[in-house]
Design a protein around this motif. Structure first.
Motif, PDB file in Angstrom:
ATOM      1  N   TRP A   1     -28.961  26.016  16.533  1.00 46.63           N
ATOM      2  CA  TRP A   1     -29.613  25.082  17.455  1.00 46.63           C
ATOM      3  C   TRP A   1     -28.712  24.663  18.606  1.00 46.63           C
ATOM      4  O   TRP A   1     -29.112  23.876  19.461  1.00 46.63           O
ATOM      5  CB  TRP A   1     -30.085  23.830  16.695  1.00 46.63           C
TER       6      TRP A   1
ATOM      7  N   THR B   1     -25.012  24.097  12.443  1.00 42.70           N
ATOM      8  CA  THR B   1     -26.070  24.785  13.178  1.00 42.70           C
ATOM      9  C   THR B   1     -25.597  25.167  14.570  1.00 42.70           C
ATOM     10  O   THR B   1     -26.416  25.367  15.466  1.00 42.70           O
ATOM     11  CB  THR B   1     -27.328  23.899  13.277  1.00 42.70           C
TER      12      THR B   1
ATOM     13  N   LEU C   1     -32.039  32.843  13.348  1.00 41.65           N
ATOM     14  CA  LEU C   1     -31.444  32.655  12.030  1.00 41.65           C
ATOM     15  C   LEU C   1     -29.938  32.902  12.088  1.00 41.65           C
ATOM     16  O   LEU C   1     -29.465  33.828  12.757  1.00 41.65           O
ATOM     17  CB  LEU C   1     -32.078  33.609  11.022  1.00 41.65           C
ATOM     18  N   LYS C   2     -29.191  32.068  11.383  1.00 42.03           N
ATOM     19  CA  LYS C   2     -27.746  32.249  11.341  1.00 42.03           C
ATOM     20  C   LYS C   2     -27.362  33.570  10.694  1.00 42.03           C
ATOM     21  O   LYS C   2     -26.349  34.170  11.058  1.00 42.03           O
ATOM     22  CB  LYS C   2     -27.102  31.080  10.594  1.00 42.03           C
TER      23      LYS C   2
ATOM     24  N   PHE D   1     -30.878  27.834  10.932  1.00 41.42           N
ATOM     25  CA  PHE D   1     -30.996  28.357  12.284  1.00 41.42           C
ATOM     26  C   PHE D   1     -29.859  27.853  13.175  1.00 41.42           C
ATOM     27  O   PHE D   1     -29.185  26.882  12.845  1.00 41.42           O
ATOM     28  CB  PHE D   1     -32.339  27.943  12.899  1.00 41.42           C
TER      29      PHE D   1
END
Length: 413
Positions: free
Chosen positions: A108, A167, A137-138, A106
């Protein structure tokens, strides 16, 4: 990062004795076996090497005639072997790495670089409208589409780059420092008129005929450069009129009336000296504040310094914490001192000047005085400035050439 990889793969501290340590080291270097932190220890040498290379050095040690001894084992493989009988601990470690891997999927943290005209909040609001925010989600982030959307939505952004590191979503932009649009060329016949009263300082005509000169006093709406160009015949009579979009630069000395006031009494904040410290913690959507409650008549001012948890330089986690510093204050009414009134007055005047400078107005003289009475402090006076006083005004009534010819011949009345 290299230390982390060594710890995950496991490494050992070795002691080497024998007759040809230099040959052993050369053989290791030729075969790509990494050895680091080599030091002299008694009659031999000490060094560190990876676990995966340990089995490869046995034939090299026999060939060079050295003896190797393991002094210490370090890293994750040895740690897990040592604690293999502790089921709960091993399960907890495995669960930790599973959670860590899940969090790495994910976004962040979002960083924006290069934005000057557009604030961080403006860009993040744009991202939120497109459902790009921390916690997503990436794999759902299309960096190329995001770059194109940034350039299309913000006209001043000429270049944008987006990439994911760990992230973090890193966005870099470059804003256009020149004008975003080229002004449209004026084609309609027009005059240049005065936008306000003033005394002409300079006039430069690019097209049209000047109607004033330096030193003339003009009124708002007065024609400065005419777009009506008469064409004379051999006898000196006006044979025709040509209309053009007048263009030029005209600066004038202008005056601004300045009048502001503020109350002489203001609210003062005074610290009592009492302090208290708290702690702030946020994990995802949950947050906790550990701070002693305030009394009914107490007034406190708080300052919180927040940090975000991370494992490596770009591996951020959705965990925030911070220390809360509080100080008790009291408020009371007080009169401004002479120096304080001067500071407030200067701040108001400088803000006025700043607004004029942003419009291209240059202050050349001011005559502002401070007047006091029992309740308010007034600032009154005039400010002399130098600025452009041009404004475009279209020519709506065009003279007909035929009518002019009739007037000269006496056939038109």
């Amino acid at each position: 990062m290299e230390k982390f990889y060594r710890w995950v793969g496991g490494y050992m501290e070795m002691q080497m004795t024998g007759y040809s340590p230099e040959r052993f080291l050369n053989l290791c270097s030729a075969r790509g076996i990494e050895i680091w932190d080599l030091w002299h220890a008694g009659e031999g040498y000490g060094f560190f090497m990876r676990l995966k290379d340990f089995r490869r050095i046995r034939p090299l040690a026999r060939k060079s005639g050295v003896r190797l001894k393991i002094r210490q084992r370090m890293g994750l493989p040895f740690f897990l072997r040592k604690n293999r009988n502790r089921v709960g601990f091993t399960g907890g470690m495995c669960l930790f790495f599973v959670i860590l891997y899940s969090l790495s999927l994910f976004i962040w943290d979002i960083q924006i670089q290069g934005n000057r005209r557009y604030t961080y909040e403006t860009v993040t609001d744009f991202l939120q409208d497109r459902e790009i925010t921390w916690g997503m989600l990436k794999s759902q982030v299309d960096c190329q589409a995001l770059e194109s959307a940034l350039r299309d939505y913000f006209p001043e952004i000429t270049w944008a780059a987006a990439r994911i590191s760990g992230t973090r979503l890193l966005i870099s932009v470059k804003e256009n420092e020149a004008l975003s649009q080229i002004p449209e060329k004026q084609e309609t016949p027009c005059d240049v008129v005065a936008s306000k009263d003033g005394i002409i300082s300079s006039i430069v005509v690019r097209q049209g005929i000047a109607q004033v000169k330096a030193g003339d006093t003009v009124k708002e709406g007065q024609v400065l450069i005419s777009g009506e160009i008469p064409i004379y015949d051999d006898s000196g009579q006006v044979a025709a009129v040509r209309y053009v979009p007048a263009d030029g630069d005209v600066t004038a000395v202008t005056r601004y009336d300045f009048s502001e006031q503020f109350p002489r009494i203001h609210t003062v904040q005074w610290e009592t000296g009492r302090r208290k410290t708290g702690f702030y913690l946020q994990a995802g959507p949950w947050s906790f504040v550990f701070l002693l409650p305030e009394g009914e008549k107490e007034q406190w001012v708080y300052l919180t310094e927040t940090s975000q948890a991370r494992l490596f330089s770009n591996f951020y986690l959705p965990v925030y914490w911070g220390e809360i510093q509080g100080k008790e204050v009291e408020y009371y009414e007080s009169f401004y001192t002479e120096s304080e009134m001067e500071q407030v007055s200067e701040g108001i005047y400088q803000n006025f000047v700043k607004n004029l400078n942003e419009k291209g107005v240059q202050i050349i003289q001011n005559d502002v005085k401070i007047l006091e009475d029992e309740s308010v402090c007034r600032m009154e006076g005039t400010v002399t400035a130098l600025e452009s006083v041009t404004r475009i005004q279209e020519i709506t009534e065009l003279k007909e050439t035929e009518n002019l010819e009739y007037e000269r011949s006496g056939e038109y009345h």
